[in-house]
Scaffold this motif. Structure first.
Motif, PDB file in Angstrom:
ATOM      1  N   UNK A  83      39.772  38.947  36.433  1.00  0.00           N
ATOM      2  CA  UNK A  83      39.781  39.012  37.921  1.00  0.00           C
ATOM      3  C   UNK A  83      39.303  37.522  38.421  1.00  0.00           C
TER       4      UNK A  83
ATOM      5  N   UNK B  77      45.890  45.209  26.412  1.00  0.00           N
ATOM      6  CA  UNK B  77      45.197  44.952  27.854  1.00  0.00           C
ATOM      7  C   UNK B  77      45.303  46.319  28.517  1.00  0.00           C
TER       8      UNK B  77
ATOM      9  N   UNK C 128      38.593  40.473  30.628  1.00  0.00           N
ATOM     10  CA  UNK C 128      39.702  41.566  30.898  1.00  0.00           C
ATOM     11  C   UNK C 128      39.095  42.395  32.101  1.00  0.00           C
ATOM     12  N   UNK C 129      39.514  42.397  33.305  1.00  0.00           N
ATOM     13  CA  UNK C 129      39.205  43.434  34.311  1.00  0.00           C
ATOM     14  C   UNK C 129      40.410  43.891  35.036  1.00  0.00           C
ATOM     15  N   UNK C 130      40.119  45.036  35.714  1.00  0.00           N
ATOM     16  CA  UNK C 130      41.072  45.456  36.560  1.00  0.00           C
ATOM     17  C   UNK C 130      40.199  46.134  37.613  1.00  0.00           C
ATOM     18  N   UNK C 131      39.076  45.585  37.912  1.00  0.00           N
ATOM     19  CA  UNK C 131      38.077  45.993  38.976  1.00  0.00           C
ATOM     20  C   UNK C 131      38.525  45.479  40.344  1.00  0.00           C
TER      21      UNK C 131
ATOM     22  N   UNK D 216      37.297  48.319  31.605  1.00  0.00           N
ATOM     23  CA  UNK D 216      37.834  47.293  32.269  1.00  0.00           C
ATOM     24  C   UNK D 216      37.970  47.857  33.817  1.00  0.00           C
ATOM     25  N   UNK D 217      38.004  48.924  34.132  1.00  0.00           N
ATOM     26  CA  UNK D 217      38.115  49.286  35.454  1.00  0.00           C
ATOM     27  C   UNK D 217      36.803  49.089  36.323  1.00  0.00           C
TER      28      UNK D 217
ATOM     29  N   UNK E 252      33.354  48.142  26.651  1.00  0.00           N
ATOM     30  CA  UNK E 252      33.472  47.881  28.152  1.00  0.00           C
ATOM     31  C   UNK E 252      34.560  48.560  28.974  1.00  0.00           C
TER      32      UNK E 252
ATOM     33  N   UNK F 222      44.804  41.117  31.863  1.00  0.00           N
ATOM     34  CA  UNK F 222      44.495  41.060  33.229  1.00  0.00           C
ATOM     35  C   UNK F 222      43.069  40.472  33.591  1.00  0.00           C
TER      36      UNK F 222
ATOM     37  N   UNK G  57      36.910  43.099  41.600  1.00  0.00           N
ATOM     38  CA  UNK G  57      35.707  42.590  41.952  1.00  0.00           C
ATOM     39  C   UNK G  57      34.943  41.956  40.778  1.00  0.00           C
TER      40      UNK G  57
END
Ligand SMILES: Cc1cc2nc3c(=O)[nH]c(=O)nc-3n(C[C@H](O)[C@H](O)[C@H](O)COP(=O)(O)OP(=O)(O)OC[C@H]3O[C@@H](n4cnc5c(N)ncnc54)[C@H](O)[C@@H]3O)c2cc1C
Ligand SMILES: [Zn+2]
Lengths: 88, 417
Positions: free
Chosen positions: B257, A47, B301-304, A72-73, A70, B255, B306
């Motif tokens: 969004x 993750x 999966x995203x930590x953005x 993820x941030x 990709x 994680x 948005x």
């Protein structure tokens, strides 16, 4: 977000279904310690916040499984390969 | 100062000059009995119940930004206890009971509003499933009512009842469910914890852990220096894996969004919470008049913090299918938060295999309602070194032993929960 499908070109992410982390590998059920290995494979994930290799299925397109790189941030996509051509 | 009608009147007459900041801006001390990482609702509630229920007051809440800057301040504020399983419904009902006494307990107006949560059903099979859920809720002491179509019509005559694909056939109503003001929940717990001696340290990011020779966690590294602690509890929601990665600990969490939306302010239109049973859409109206609504997680999966447009379109379409009259309402804002999606869709409140480290995570898109019970149970687990009966099923090792709490029965696929 648009995914560069190696077969179809740049397509809207809407056409794809997401599976998840492409780096986990199904263990050998006959190997010793298979129970622990399956727990890790099915449930545990790195993750990461950053670079992520992940499986998407181009269901509304060529119906190929694609491995997408990709971040993820930012959601920025660095590239994509057909899953069957990715060497494990 | 205790907030009351008298303190309000006294300040009104004296030019509002004697109000004090609701909590101190504490600088970190070199060590604490307990450090809670994460100043969201869960972290602050944990600190409050540690001090209040267990007399453990040498406690710090360490927050990298400002308190409530994470999901606690981004959610759509719905509270309910309409879960199904023995492993989670008693927990959520305990949370509901704590909500009902929260404002008196912490002496802060959290605007808890039991305006009712209505889940609509559109098929006979769905009605059967709701009947089962309603019974299961009652077995844990929660309230539940099954409504037929006329019952729903009496409440919300403007729904598209005869929709060709998804006619509204009835619903599951929990009248004690509703909404609470999310920021006020954060501020109320912060103020109450501060008054019991808890240090709330903002703009302090945990960057690593201090371990002793045996590997036990005995403190945290931060951008404001090391802080030692007897016990460290993580309550960082979507950032959990980022912190446990520093301990080489992988978790059953991804994680993702989740987006939400608010419209321009309108006159009163929807006085409760309505969820669409045939697609991903739920809606309520804030006290300021904005329609607050949302749908499914984006699914990757995203930590953005948005999301992307496909979900915006999907939510808008579902909204139109259910309540055609909102089509002319203009959107004011949309935003996203990072969800700690667990592999069975249920949370973890437990000790970890690492001595000194305790975990509160995996809240998915539903942790706001859990805030009081999560804090209460995590405080218990930290104080007693063992879970309370109410969080006994929310173990970290359930994924290994097979005792999953999979409410939807969809398996280890976080974007389906
Ligand atoms: C759009 C949206 C809608 C939602 N709607 C609902 C709803 O209607 N009902 C419901 O029940 N739930 C809902 N949720 C879910 C709910 O908001 C979360 O499950 C819950 O808020 C998580 O707990 P928390 O409040 O402690 O998290 P957070 O508020 O996210 O707290 C975690 C804190 O940890 C801090 N942190 C992270 N890393 C570090 C570090 N290294 N050092 C120090 N601090 C750190 C963060 O800054 C953050 O403040 C929704 C969520 C979103 C995003
Ligand atoms: Zn393709």
């Amino acid at each position: 977000m648009r995914i560069p499908c190696p077969y179809c070109g740049l397509r809207d992410a809407h056409e794809f279904a997401y599976l998840g982390d492409a780096t986990v590998k199904r263990p050998d059920p006959a190997a010793p310690g298979a129970e622990d290995a399956f727990h890790d494979y099915v449930y545990l994930r790195d993750n990461p916040a950053g670079a992520h290799k992940e499986l998407w299925y181009h269901g509304s397109g060529c119906r190929s499984w694609v491995v997408v790189a990709r971040d993820t941030r930012t959601h920025a996509i660095a590239g994509a390969e057909l899953a069957r051509e990715v060497t494990p | 100062m205790r907030y009351s009608v008298l303190s309000l009147l006294a300040n009104a007459l004296t030019g509002q000059k004697s109000w004090k900041p609701a909590w101190r801006d504490a600088a970190p001390k070199p060590s604490y009995d307990v450090i809670i990482v994460g100043g969201g609702g869960h972290g602050l509630a944990t600190a409050y119940y540690l001090a209040k229920e267990h007399g453990i007051r040498n406690v710090a809440v360490i927050e990298k930004g400002w308190i409530g800057s994470g999901n606690a301040g981004r959610n759509t504020t719905i509270i309910r206890s309409n879960y199904l399983l023995p492993g989670n419904e008693p927990f959520y009902e305990w949370s509901m009971k704590l909500w009902e006494g929260l404002e008196q307990d912490v002496n802060y107006n959290s605007m808890v509003s039991q305006r009712g949560v209505l889940n609509l059903c559109h098929t006979d099979a769905q009605r059967d499933a709701y009947a089962r859920r309603a019974n299961s809720m009652r077995m844990s002491g929660a309230d539940s009512e099954l409504l037929d179509q006329d019952g729903v019509r009496a409440m919300y005559p403007f729904l598209d009842f005869e929709n060709a694909r998804f006619p509204v056939k009835g619903g599951l109503l929990q009248r004690r469910g509703g909404t609470a003001r999310h920021d006020a929940v954060v501020w109320g717990y912060a103020r109450a914890a501060d008054r019991l001696g808890v240090d709330i340290v903002q703009n302090c990011e945990v960057t690593g852990f201090i371990r002793d020779a045996q590997g036990a966690v005995v403190g945290v590294e931060t951008n404001r220096g090391p802080i030692r602690a007897g016990k460290v509890g993580l309550a960082v929601a979507g950032s959990t894996s980022r912190l446990t990665a520093k301990l080489d600990m992988r978790l059953p969490i991804e994680s993702h969004v989740l987006q939400a939306f608010v419209s321009e302010g309108l006159k009163p239109l929807i006085d409760g919470v309505i969820t669409f049973g045939a697609g991903h859409f739920y809606i309520s109206q804030s006290d300021k008049g904005g329609l607050v609504f949302g749908g499914d997680i984006d699914g990757y999966n995203s930590y953005a913090q948005r999301g992307n447009l496909p979900v915006v379109e999907d939510v808008a379409e579902s909204g139109m299918a259910l309540i055609p009259r909102i089509g002319r309402v203009r959107l004011l804002r949309s935003w996203g938060g990072v969800m700690d999606m667990s592999m069975d869709g249920s949370p973890i409140i437990d000790k970890t295999p690492i001595p000194g480290l305790y975990l509160n995570a995996g809240w998915c898109y539903g942790g706001f309602k859990a805030t009081p019970a999560s804090g209460w149970c995590f405080a218990w687990t930290l104080a007693k070194d063992a879970p309370h009966a109410r969080n006994a099923a929310m173990r970290l090792d359930r994924f290994r032993t097979g005792h999953l709490i999979d409410e939807k029965g969809v398996g280890a696929q976080p974007n389906l929960h």
